[in-house]
Design an enzyme around this catalytic site. Structure first.
Site, PDB file in Angstrom:
ATOM      1  N   LYS A  76      15.184   7.540   3.182  1.00  0.00           N
ATOM      2  CA  LYS A  76      16.216   6.886   2.373  1.00  0.00           C
ATOM      3  C   LYS A  76      17.612   7.316   2.788  1.00  0.00           C
ATOM      4  CE  LYS A  76      13.830   5.166  -1.583  1.00  0.00           C
ATOM      5  NZ  LYS A  76      13.670   5.093  -3.023  1.00  0.00           N
ATOM      6  N   LYS A 124       4.558   0.951   5.809  1.00  0.00           N
ATOM      7  CA  LYS A 124       4.097   0.407   4.521  1.00  0.00           C
ATOM      8  C   LYS A 124       4.882  -0.846   4.133  1.00  0.00           C
ATOM      9  CE  LYS A 124       6.979   2.729   1.113  1.00  0.00           C
ATOM     10  NZ  LYS A 124       7.151   3.370  -0.152  1.00  0.00           N
ATOM     11  N   LYS A 183       9.682  -2.879  -0.514  1.00  0.00           N
ATOM     12  CA  LYS A 183      10.617  -3.785  -1.178  1.00  0.00           C
ATOM     13  C   LYS A 183      11.838  -4.030  -0.309  1.00  0.00           C
ATOM     14  CE  LYS A 183       9.620  -1.090  -5.205  1.00  0.00           C
ATOM     15  NZ  LYS A 183       9.922  -0.438  -6.451  1.00  0.00           N
TER      16      LYS A 183
HETATM   17  P1  TYM Z   1       7.736   3.004  -6.323  1.00  0.00           P
HETATM   18  O1  TYM Z   1       8.477   2.327  -7.428  1.00  0.00           O
HETATM   19  O2  TYM Z   1       8.339   2.991  -4.974  1.00  0.00           O
HETATM   20  O3  TYM Z   1       6.298   2.403  -6.199  1.00  0.00           O
HETATM   21  C1  TYM Z   1       5.494   2.180  -7.352  1.00  0.00           C
HETATM   22  C2  TYM Z   1       4.039   2.355  -7.015  1.00  0.00           C
HETATM   23  O4  TYM Z   1       3.643   1.435  -5.991  1.00  0.00           O
HETATM   24  C3  TYM Z   1       2.995   2.139  -4.947  1.00  0.00           C
HETATM   25  N1  TYM Z   1       3.277   1.475  -3.659  1.00  0.00           N
HETATM   26  C4  TYM Z   1       2.336   1.124  -2.776  1.00  0.00           C
HETATM   27  N2  TYM Z   1       0.999   1.237  -2.798  1.00  0.00           N
HETATM   28  C5  TYM Z   1       0.307   0.755  -1.745  1.00  0.00           C
HETATM   29  N3  TYM Z   1       0.882   0.169  -0.680  1.00  0.00           N
HETATM   30  C6  TYM Z   1       2.227   0.024  -0.609  1.00  0.00           C
HETATM   31  N4  TYM Z   1       2.787  -0.590   0.437  1.00  0.00           N
HETATM   32  C7  TYM Z   1       3.025   0.504  -1.692  1.00  0.00           C
HETATM   33  N5  TYM Z   1       4.352   0.540  -1.956  1.00  0.00           N
HETATM   34  C8  TYM Z   1       4.489   1.136  -3.153  1.00  0.00           C
HETATM   35  C9  TYM Z   1       3.593   3.544  -4.998  1.00  0.00           C
HETATM   36  O5  TYM Z   1       2.773   4.489  -4.373  1.00  0.00           O
HETATM   37  C10 TYM Z   1       3.709   3.764  -6.486  1.00  0.00           C
HETATM   38  O6  TYM Z   1       2.472   4.180  -7.020  1.00  0.00           O
HETATM   39  N6  TYM Z   1       8.946   7.698  -7.379  1.00  0.00           N
HETATM   40  C11 TYM Z   1       8.018   6.637  -7.693  1.00  0.00           C
HETATM   41  C12 TYM Z   1       8.107   6.205  -9.144  1.00  0.00           C
HETATM   42  C13 TYM Z   1       7.887   7.323 -10.097  1.00  0.00           C
HETATM   43  C14 TYM Z   1       6.651   7.955 -10.395  1.00  0.00           C
HETATM   44  C15 TYM Z   1       6.941   8.956 -11.360  1.00  0.00           C
HETATM   45  C16 TYM Z   1       5.342   7.744  -9.941  1.00  0.00           C
HETATM   46  C17 TYM Z   1       8.845   7.925 -10.862  1.00  0.00           C
HETATM   47  N7  TYM Z   1       8.276   8.903 -11.623  1.00  0.00           N
HETATM   48  C18 TYM Z   1       5.932   9.771 -11.880  1.00  0.00           C
HETATM   49  C19 TYM Z   1       4.338   8.571 -10.476  1.00  0.00           C
HETATM   50  C20 TYM Z   1       4.635   9.557 -11.422  1.00  0.00           C
HETATM   51  C21 TYM Z   1       8.362   5.438  -6.830  1.00  0.00           C
HETATM   52  O7  TYM Z   1       9.442   5.314  -6.326  1.00  0.00           O
HETATM   53  O8  TYM Z   1       7.395   4.495  -6.749  1.00  0.00           O
END
Ligand code: TYM
Length: 330
Positions: free
Chosen positions: A113, A195, A198
Site C-alpha cells: 500500500k 490476488k 478492489k
Molecule cells: P478487506 O476489506 O481487504 O477484505 C475483506 C475480506 O475479503 C477477503 N479477500 C479475499 N479473499 C479471497 N480472495 C481474494 N482475492 C480476496 N480479497 C479479499 C479478505 O481476506 C478479507 O477476509 N483488514 C481487513 C479488514 C479487517 C478485519 C478486521 C478482518 C479489519 N479488522 C478484523 C478480520 C478481522 C481487510 O482489509 O480486509
C-alpha cells in the site's frame, strides 16, 4: 458446550470483488449458524486512504446492504459499524504501545500500500494491523474467518496478544485464522499470479459485485488460460485455469478434484461458460436483494444500531479489563 466465537470485518471501500465474496462474505453466512459470530464494517480502516465524506458514508451503507443481501442475518450474528463502538479506537491506542515498529515494517500489505500511495504514507497505514488486532481481541474471538491475504495480520494479532498475556496474565484469547476452502485466494483474471483486488488497474482483471451479467460473462471469457486445453489444477503451470477451478469450486461447494472430474472432457470455452453461469448465479440474486435493502434505510439503521449495542457490551468489558490490568484508574 458454548459455541466458539468468531470475529471478522470487511473494509467499506466501495467496490467489493468476487474475492471478497468467496473469501469472506460467503463464509460469514455459512458460519453464523454454528458459531457465535460478530461481524464488523471496518470504516475506521478505510480512513488510511483519502476519500470524500459523502463517498465514505455511502460505502458504509452499501457494504451493510451487500452483507444483508448475501444472507448475513442480524438475528443470528451481531453486525455493526466499527466506529460505533468506541472501544476499537481505544484498544488500538493501547496495543500500539505493545507493538514494535520492526514487526509492523514487515507487513506485506503495508509495503504494497505504501508503494501504491506513495504520496500519502500516513501513520494510520502503518499501524493499521494494530487496529485490526484490537478488533479481534476485544471480542476474544477463537476464530477469524478471512481470505489468505489476511493471514499475516492474524499472526501479528497473535503475537501482540501473547506479549500482553505474558506481561499481565491471561487476558486475550489467542485467535486462529480460519481460512476456508478453495475460495480463500481468488486471483485476478488477467493476472492470476496476484490476488483479485478492489484496486486492480488492469481491465477485466477483477469481477465486482456490481458488474452486470454481460460484464461478468465478458470478463470470464477473456480470462487468461494456457495452451494445454485440459481443465486441470496446477497453480504453478496453469494459474489461470486453476483460479477458475477455485472460483467454480467455491460457488458449487466442490473440491478441485471434483471440478476436474466434472470437466474432464470439456474444452476451455465450455468450462468458462459454466464458470460464468455459476458466478452470475450468485451475483444476480445478490444484486436484486441489495436493491430492495438499500432503499430501506429504516431497517438498515435498526440493524446497525442494535448490532452496536450488542457489540459494545462485550467490547467495553474487555476494554475495562485491559485498562485495569495495565494500571489505569477506573
Ligand atoms: P478487506 O476489506 O481487504 O477484505 C475483506 C475480506 O475479503 C477477503 N479477500 C479475499 N479473499 C479471497 N480472495 C481474494 N482475492 C480476496 N480479497 C479479499 C479478505 O481476506 C478479507 O477476509 N483488514 C481487513 C479488514 C479487517 C478485519 C478486521 C478482518 C479489519 N479488522 C478484523 C478480520 C478481522 C481487510 O482489509 O480486509
Amino acid at each position: 458446550m458454548e459455541k466458539k466465537s468468531i470475529f471478522s470485518a470487511i473494509q467499506a471501500t466501495g467496490k467489493l470483488t468476487l474475492g471478497n465474496y468467496l473469501g469472506a462474505i460467503h463464509n460469514w453466512v455459512k458460519l453464523q449458524d454454528e458459531f457465535a459470530c460478530t461481524y464488523a464494517i471496518a470504516d475506521l480502516h478505510t480512513l488510511t486512504v483519502r476519500n470524500n465524506p459523502e463517498t465514505i458514508r455511502q460505502n458504509i451503507m452499501d457494504l451493510l446492504a451487500v452483507l444483508l443481501a448475501a444472507g448475513v442475518d442480524p438475528n443470528k450474528a451481531t453486525i455493526f459499524i466499527q466506529s460505533h463502538v468506541a472501544a476499537h479506537s481505544q484498544m488500538a491506542w493501547v496495543l500500539n504501545c505493545y507493538t514494535y515498529m520492526g514487526e509492523l515494517s514487515r507487513m506485506t500489505q503495508f509495503k504494497d500500500k505504501s508503494a501504491k500511495h506513495a504520496d500519502n504514507i500516513n501513520a494510520g497505514l502503518f499501524t493499521y494491523p494494530v487496529l485490526m488486532a484490537g478488533d479481534i481481541l476485544l471480542y476474544k474471538a477463537d476464530l477469524v474467518p478471512v481470505g489468505e491475504d489476511q493471514r499475516q495480520h492474524i499472526e501479528i494479532t497473535r503475537d501482540i496478544a501473547e506479549r500482553f498475556n505474558k506481561l499481565y496474565g491471561e487476558t486475550f484469547v489467542i485467535p486462529e485464522p480460519y481460512i476456508l476452502g478453495v475460495g480463500a485466494r481468488v486471483m485476478g483474471l488477467q493476472n492470476p499470479t496476484s490476488k483479485m483486488s478492489k484496486s486492480s488497474t488492469i481491465p477485466n482483471d477483477s469481477i465486482y459485485l456490481t458488474d452486470t451479467k454481460d460484464e461478468i460473462v465478458k470478463k470470464i471469457k477473456k480470462a487468461v488460460t494456457d495452451s494445454e486445453g485440459i481443465v486441470r489444477y496446477d497453480v504453478e503451470n496453469k494459474p489461470g485455469i486453476s483460479n477458475l477451478i477455485s472460483i467454480y469450486g467455491a460457488i458449487q461447494n466442490k473440491t478441485k478434484e471434483e471440478v476436474e472430474k466434472e470437466f474432464e472432457n470439456a474444452n476451455y470455452g465450455s468450462f468458462k461458460n459454466a464458470v460464468a453461469e455459476a458466478v452470475v448465479g450468485v451475483i444476480e440474486p445478490l444484486q436484486q436483494k441489495y436493491q430492495e435493502i438499500i432503499k430501506d434505510t429504516t431497517y438498515m439503521e435498526k440493524v446497525y444500531r442494535e448490532g452496536a449495542k450488542k457489540a459494545e457490551v462485550i467490547a467495553n468489558e474487555t476494554m475495562r479489563e485491559v485498562y485495569e490490568k495495565i494500571g489505569l484508574v477506573l
